[in-house]
Design a protein around this motif. Structure first.
Motif, PDB file in Angstrom:
ATOM      1  N   GLN A  80      15.354  32.408  41.097  1.00  0.00           N
ATOM      2  CA  GLN A  80      14.273  31.949  41.968  1.00  0.00           C
ATOM      3  C   GLN A  80      13.582  33.116  42.658  1.00  0.00           C
ATOM      4  OE1 GLN A  80      16.172  29.135  44.580  1.00  0.00           O
ATOM      5  NE2 GLN A  80      16.588  27.672  42.924  1.00  0.00           N
ATOM      6  N   ARG A  81      14.335  34.173  42.946  1.00  0.00           N
ATOM      7  CA  ARG A  81      13.757  35.357  43.587  1.00  0.00           C
ATOM      8  C   ARG A  81      13.256  36.382  42.566  1.00  0.00           C
ATOM      9  NH1 ARG A  81      17.951  36.567  48.683  1.00  0.00           N
ATOM     10  NH2 ARG A  81      18.334  34.371  49.208  1.00  0.00           N
ATOM     11  N   ASN A  82      13.319  36.005  41.295  1.00  0.00           N
ATOM     12  CA  ASN A  82      12.839  36.865  40.207  1.00  0.00           C
ATOM     13  C   ASN A  82      13.566  38.211  40.189  1.00  0.00           C
ATOM     14  OD1 ASN A  82      11.163  36.980  37.926  1.00  0.00           O
ATOM     15  ND2 ASN A  82       9.661  38.253  39.012  1.00  0.00           N
ATOM     16  N   LEU A  83      14.873  38.165  40.386  1.00  0.00           N
ATOM     17  CA  LEU A  83      15.680  39.375  40.424  1.00  0.00           C
ATOM     18  C   LEU A  83      16.587  39.446  39.194  1.00  0.00           C
ATOM     19  CD1 LEU A  83      16.790  39.400  44.179  1.00  0.00           C
ATOM     20  CD2 LEU A  83      15.219  41.003  43.081  1.00  0.00           C
ATOM     21  N   GLY A  84      16.411  40.472  38.390  1.00  0.00           N
ATOM     22  CA  GLY A  84      17.333  40.740  37.296  1.00  0.00           C
ATOM     23  C   GLY A  84      18.387  41.724  37.763  1.00  0.00           C
ATOM     24  N   ILE A  85      19.639  41.433  37.487  1.00  0.00           N
ATOM     25  CA  ILE A  85      20.738  42.279  37.965  1.00  0.00           C
ATOM     26  C   ILE A  85      21.086  43.329  36.912  1.00  0.00           C
ATOM     27  CG2 ILE A  85      23.158  42.310  38.678  1.00  0.00           C
ATOM     28  CD1 ILE A  85      21.209  41.181  40.753  1.00  0.00           C
ATOM     29  N   ASP A  86      20.987  44.588  37.322  1.00  0.00           N
ATOM     30  CA  ASP A  86      21.326  45.705  36.439  1.00  0.00           C
ATOM     31  C   ASP A  86      22.780  46.141  36.599  1.00  0.00           C
ATOM     32  OD1 ASP A  86      18.501  46.368  35.476  1.00  0.00           O
ATOM     33  OD2 ASP A  86      18.278  46.409  37.657  1.00  0.00           O
ATOM     34  N   VAL A  87      23.332  45.942  37.805  1.00  0.00           N
ATOM     35  CA  VAL A  87      24.704  46.354  38.101  1.00  0.00           C
ATOM     36  C   VAL A  87      25.413  45.202  38.799  1.00  0.00           C
ATOM     37  CG1 VAL A  87      26.190  48.006  39.300  1.00  0.00           C
ATOM     38  CG2 VAL A  87      23.986  48.751  38.392  1.00  0.00           C
TER      39      VAL A  87
END
Length: 271
Positions: A80-87
């Motif tokens: 929903q916050r348009n956040l892709g997690i890299d770590v």
């Protein structure tokens, strides 16, 4: 999801101890952060500290990983916050004092949910995005205990950490060619709130000081290890020696030694 100007890290159990240390180290290395734990005030205080000190974006998500729906809620909120997690730093954890029969099943079930099910599910839900981007880092905070024989008291702790080590090994082998590094970081005795929560502070305070590490050391070494591509990393020379010694001992002798010394660092009676 749209590209984010800086890599984004999700840290569970970020309100104190090793989790907070990982958050501080990641912020110092230029990562934006999503911090999750149960204590909103602690998370907010840490978020404000890191924003001010490192000029990174820090968002908090208050949740309780004993709830089986928590991992899905967290990932849905990220989308929903348009956040892709890299770590992903799977750090949340605690210990259940006493023998297996001295605690009600619901307490053991909650423990397994936090230390086994939740980190596994978070890895599974966040892995597709890492695969799509051809880059990702997953740190599973395990323990030296996962390399040692079982002990009396805290019955499920070493077992859960051994699982995280083996899970990390398999996931690392599957993911390396896709640009994703997975590492089980295995600290020994670390200065944090962990032993206060389990009621073992008085016991472990009697352990020699050379056996202890600082949480910021553990976090920095852990991040360096996953970047190098290490699959399992045991923090500290002394802990690596203990691991090697334990593996060289016959099982019967190793268990005998564990039974003799468990009372030095394990609370034997339930709360």
């Amino acid at each position: 999801m749209t590209a984010h100007p800086r890599p984004v890290a999700l840290v569970t159990g970020a309100s104190a101890g090793i989790g907070a240390a990982f958050a501080r180290e990641l912020a110092a290395r230029g990562h934006d952060l999503v911090l999750t734990a149960r204590r909103a005030a602690r998370l907010q205080e840490l978020a404000e500290e890191l924003c001010a000190k490192h000029n990174v974006d820090v968002q908090i998500m208050v949740d309780d990983l004993t709830d089986p729906m928590a991992p899905r809620r967290l990932v849905d909120a990220l989308e929903q916050r348009n956040l892709g997690i890299d770590v992903l730093i799977n750090n949340a954890g605690y210990g259940v004092p006493g023998t297996f029969d001295s605690q009600p099943w619901v307490r053991h079930s909650d423990f397994l949910q936090v230390l086994v099910h939740a980190p596994t599910e978070l890895a599974h839900r966040l892995l597709p995005g890492m695969i799509e981007r051809r880059h990702g880092r997953i740190v599973n905070v395990a323990s030296l205990a996962g390399h040692l024989p079982g002990s009396t008291g805290h019955t499920l702790y070493a077992a859960s950490k051994a699982y995280m080590i083996r899970f990390s090994e398999s996931l690392a082998l599957e993911s390396r060619a896709r640009g994703i590094h997975v590492c089980a970081v295995c600290p020994g005795f670390t200065y944090s709130e962990f032993h206060d929560v389990t009621g073992a502070r008085e016991l472990v305070s009697k352990m020699p000081k050379w056996m202890w590490m600082q949480a910021d050391q553990v976090a920095a070494q852990g991040l360096d290890a996953v970047e190098r591509g290490d699959v399992v990393y045991v923090n500290g020379r002394i802990n690596r020696m203990i691991k090697t010694f334990a593996k060289l001992l016959p099982d019967r002798l190793a268990l005998r030694l564990s039974a003799r010394h468990s009372s030095r660092y394990r609370v034997m009676e339930g709360e």
